[in-house]
Design a protein around this motif. Structure first.
Motif, PDB file in Angstrom:
ATOM      1  N   LEU A  15      13.546   3.423   4.921  1.00 48.55           N
ATOM      2  CA  LEU A  15      12.468   1.862   4.020  1.00 48.55           C
ATOM      3  C   LEU A  15      10.961   2.752   3.884  1.00 48.55           C
ATOM      4  N   CYS A  16      10.365   2.569   3.095  1.00 51.60           N
ATOM      5  CA  CYS A  16       9.409   2.118   2.397  1.00 51.60           C
ATOM      6  C   CYS A  16       8.654   0.567   2.777  1.00 51.60           C
ATOM      7  N   PRO A  17       8.090   0.439   3.864  1.00 51.07           N
ATOM      8  CA  PRO A  17       7.655  -1.021   4.684  1.00 51.07           C
ATOM      9  C   PRO A  17       6.906  -1.711   2.915  1.00 51.07           C
ATOM     10  N   VAL A  67      -1.126  11.083  -7.751  1.00 56.16           N
ATOM     11  CA  VAL A  67      -1.023   9.606  -7.605  1.00 56.16           C
ATOM     12  C   VAL A  67      -1.234   8.694  -7.110  1.00 56.16           C
ATOM     13  N   ASN A  68      -0.814   9.104  -5.625  1.00 53.94           N
ATOM     14  CA  ASN A  68      -0.553   8.198  -4.444  1.00 53.94           C
ATOM     15  C   ASN A  68      -1.658   7.896  -3.757  1.00 53.94           C
ATOM     16  N   THR A  69      -2.893   7.512  -4.970  1.00 54.56           N
ATOM     17  CA  THR A  69      -4.018   7.359  -4.067  1.00 54.56           C
ATOM     18  C   THR A  69      -4.909   6.008  -4.835  1.00 54.56           C
ATOM     19  N   GLY A 116       0.954  -1.183  -0.305  1.00 51.99           N
ATOM     20  CA  GLY A 116       0.430  -0.310   0.363  1.00 51.99           C
ATOM     21  C   GLY A 116       1.287   1.091   0.481  1.00 51.99           C
ATOM     22  N   CYS A 117       0.548   2.140   0.356  1.00 49.91           N
ATOM     23  CA  CYS A 117       1.384   3.171   0.934  1.00 49.91           C
ATOM     24  C   CYS A 117       0.462   4.207   1.730  1.00 49.91           C
ATOM     25  N   SER A 118       0.761   4.626   3.056  1.00 50.00           N
ATOM     26  CA  SER A 118       0.113   6.012   3.794  1.00 50.00           C
ATOM     27  C   SER A 118      -0.040   7.134   2.990  1.00 50.00           C
ATOM     28  N   PRO A 122       9.943  16.423  -3.048  1.00 48.30           N
ATOM     29  CA  PRO A 122       9.348  17.057  -2.268  1.00 48.30           C
ATOM     30  C   PRO A 122       8.430  16.389  -1.367  1.00 48.30           C
ATOM     31  N   GLU A 123       8.373  15.441  -0.809  1.00 46.61           N
ATOM     32  CA  GLU A 123       7.131  14.571  -0.310  1.00 46.61           C
ATOM     33  C   GLU A 123       7.760  14.787   1.190  1.00 46.61           C
ATOM     34  N   CYS A 124       8.698  15.044   1.178  1.00 45.01           N
ATOM     35  CA  CYS A 124       9.827  16.096   2.745  1.00 45.01           C
ATOM     36  C   CYS A 124       9.116  17.402   3.226  1.00 45.01           C
ATOM     37  N   HIS A 172       0.491  12.062   4.585  1.00 46.10           N
ATOM     38  CA  HIS A 172       2.098  11.882   4.587  1.00 46.10           C
ATOM     39  C   HIS A 172       2.687  11.134   4.305  1.00 46.10           C
ATOM     40  N   CYS A 173       3.637  11.331   4.149  1.00 45.67           N
ATOM     41  CA  CYS A 173       3.964   9.799   3.148  1.00 45.67           C
ATOM     42  C   CYS A 173       4.973   9.285   4.911  1.00 45.67           C
ATOM     43  N   GLU A 174       4.469   8.072   4.805  1.00 50.94           N
ATOM     44  CA  GLU A 174       5.621   7.896   6.099  1.00 50.94           C
ATOM     45  C   GLU A 174       7.491   7.926   6.573  1.00 50.94           C
TER      46      GLU A 174
HETATM   47 FE1  SF4 Z   1       4.176   5.493   0.339  1.00 54.80          FE
HETATM   48 FE2  SF4 Z   1       5.832   7.178   1.093  1.00 54.80          FE
HETATM   49 FE3  SF4 Z   1       6.261   4.318   0.303  1.00 54.80          FE
HETATM   50 FE4  SF4 Z   1       6.130   6.008  -1.804  1.00 54.80          FE
HETATM   51  S1  SF4 Z   1       7.894   5.724  -0.777  1.00 54.80           S
HETATM   52  S2  SF4 Z   1       5.130   4.397  -1.552  1.00 54.80           S
HETATM   53  S3  SF4 Z   1       4.830   7.574  -0.817  1.00 54.80           S
HETATM   54  S4  SF4 Z   1       4.794   5.289   1.776  1.00 54.80           S
END
Ligand code: SF4
Ligand code: 13P
Length: 334
Positions: free
Chosen positions: A290-292, A147-149, A119-121, A232-234, A204-206
């Motif tokens: 890391l993005c889990p 698009v992160n939706t 998924g994605c936070s 730019p998600e920072c 927010h992006c975790e």
């Molecule tokens: Fe989502 Fe952040 Fe992982 Fe990208 S890095 S997929 S925005 S949680």
């Protein structure tokens, strides 16, 4: 259906994949390569048999990114390339919203995600009902959706954007005010560059929200001459400390173009590995997160998806039709 022919043996796989092992030796110790070789060789065979293509995001691990992917890139590039493939099957090595976007643009193709829990936070921070409520609260204000939706959220939106084209998309609408969702920090970073008023959501992006401005200052003090690149998600105060902010593809191009002696990428960990392979001689300083969700994807799961054709992405047709319009509008202007 599984393998029709016998899968490659370890000995065969080691011979076939030796050039990849050598190319990745700076980020994967060659002694570890036997753990990957059979899956890489088997996936190469399966791709041919299935007429499949693998689209991999820049955050995928090097054995996927450099070992089996046909197309790599940021979210925008993956969406664009998804419209160009002649393959029957698309395997999306990335997170679920990316696979949904590929499916929206290829309704007739089979799109597989090797782990549907990737998924994605940001995507999970907002629902379609939230967007309907926002519209009711701000009548007539267009909705620009990252698009992160989910496809359901895109379906309630006027147009999509990525981190690579957000400002262009916002300004293309020719209006004084937009709603931009769901990433609060991306919205604020775009607001700092445009005269368009931006109403933000609080997603927010975790991964990226964990970088701090004080951390960047400490890194610069510890590593003289350090060039700092941020996604730019920072947070805006982190972007303000950076030498450059851009999408994952933007950061990758910056390194290839400028060849800084020392660089830090304030983003997901695998980015540095993948960019380092292509830029020997550049020193990468590695605080990274890391993005889990991205890390749920592995060679073994890609192989299994192609063997069993599992993990197919489906989107209800009424949602798909409206979501596709929002994505297509983005591709048409940027
Ligand atoms: Fe989502 Fe952040 Fe992982 Fe990208 S890095 S997929 S925005 S949680
Ligand atoms: P990019 O579009 O810059 O690749 O970003 C996608 C993403 O999920 C970043 O966290």
């Amino acid at each position: 259906m599984g393998y029709l022919d016998p899968a490659p043996t370890l000995a065969e796989a080691l011979v076939r994949t030796a050039p990849i092992r050598d190319r990745l030796s700076s980020v994967i110790p060659p002694v570890e390569w036997p753990a990957f070789a059979e899956d890489v060789a088997a996936i190469q065979d399966l791709k041919r048999r299935r007429n499949a293509v693998i689209l991999a995001h820049n955050y995928q691990t090097p054995e996927i990114y450099h070992g089996v992917a046909d197309v790599v890139g940021d979210s925008l590039a993956l969406a664009r390339k998804a419209t160009e493939t002649t393959a029957d099957v698309i395997v999306l090595a990335g997170v679920h919203f990316m696979a949904e976007t590929a499916k929206l643009l290829n309704p007739e193709k089979t799109v597989l995600i090797p782990d549907s829990a990737a998924g994605c936070s940001l995507a999970s921070s907002i629902t379609a009902e939230d967007v309907r409520l926002l519209r009711a609260a701000h009548p007539g204000v267009p909705v620009v959706t990252y698009v992160n939706t989910s496809a359901a959220v895109k379906a309630e939106s006027d147009i999509c954007c990525t981190s690579a084209n957000a400002r262009r998309v916002v300004e293309s609408l020719g209006v004084p005010k937009v709603i931009m969702l769901p990433d609060e920090y991306l919205a604020k970073n775009v607001a700092a560059e445009t005269r368009v008023e931006i109403l933000a959501w609080r997603g927010h992006c975790e991964v990226h929200e964990r970088f701090g401005a004080a951390e960047v200052r400490a890194l610069r003090a510890a590593h003289p001459g350090l060039v700092v690149l941020a996604h730019p998600e920072c947070m805006p105060e982190v972007v303000a400390e950076a030498d450059y902010a851009g999408s994952t593809a933007g950061m990758s191009s910056y390194v290839a173009r400028e060849r800084p002696a020392r660089v830090v990428l304030l983003t997901e960990c695998s980015m540095s590995d993948n960019v380092a392979v292509e830029n020997p001689g550049v020193e990468f300083i590695r605080p990274c997160n890391l993005c889990p969700h991205m890390k749920r994807i592995s060679l073994g799961k890609i192989r299994s998806a192609l063997e069993t054709m599992s993990g197919e992405v489906t989107i209800p047709s009424d949602i798909a039709a409206r979501a596709r319009l929002a994505v297509q509008r983005m591709l048409d202007i940027a």
